[in-house]
Design a protein around this motif. Sequence first.
Motif, short mmCIF file in Angstrom:
data_model
loop_
_atom_site.label_atom_id
_atom_site.label_comp_id
_atom_site.label_asym_id
_atom_site.label_seq_id
_atom_site.Cartn_x
_atom_site.Cartn_y
_atom_site.Cartn_z
N MET A 1 37.59 45.96 33.90
CA MET A 1 38.93 45.46 33.68
C MET A 1 38.90 44.55 32.45
O MET A 1 38.01 43.73 32.30
N ILE A 3 40.91 41.65 30.45
CA ILE A 3 41.89 40.60 30.71
C ILE A 3 42.14 39.81 29.44
O ILE A 3 41.20 39.36 28.78
N ASP A 49 44.09 45.48 30.32
CA ASP A 49 44.64 45.92 31.61
C ASP A 49 45.54 44.87 32.22
O ASP A 49 46.49 45.19 32.93
N VAL A 50 45.22 43.59 31.96
CA VAL A 50 45.94 42.48 32.57
C VAL A 50 46.18 41.38 31.54
O VAL A 50 45.28 41.05 30.76
N TYR A 99 46.32 43.41 38.38
CA TYR A 99 45.76 44.74 38.08
C TYR A 99 46.07 45.73 39.20
O TYR A 99 46.48 46.86 38.94
N ARG A 102 49.95 46.83 39.34
CA ARG A 102 50.61 47.22 38.09
C ARG A 102 51.15 48.63 38.12
O ARG A 102 51.57 49.15 37.08
#
Length: 109
Positions: A1, A3, A49-50, A99, A102
């Motif tokens: 992930m 961020i 992703d975030v 995440y 979403r």
Amino acid sequence: MKILIVCGAGASSAFVAHRVRHTAAARGLDVHVFAGSESDLPASLGPVDVLLVGPHLAPRFEKIRLQAVHAGVGIALLEESVFASQNGDEALDAAIYAYKTRDWAETKK
């Protein structure tokens, strides 16, 4: 992930990003955490992703949220306590939740 943590100028988000990296490593999670400023948006949303947004940006959060939704990026507004915390637990938990939830995003893919 992946961020991205943003604040006004990027300085305080760098400290939070550092703590999140350490917390994720301690939990055995594979995450990449970057710090940035509000002025980097929306151009910096592509590879993440975030997006975690500093609490002092709350008055502009809706505008930022719409940019994230359009890019298919999960988003969370961080609490003030995240910036005072000695660890990255609260911020990392917010990122994981953003995440996982979403699926509402209007992905461009």
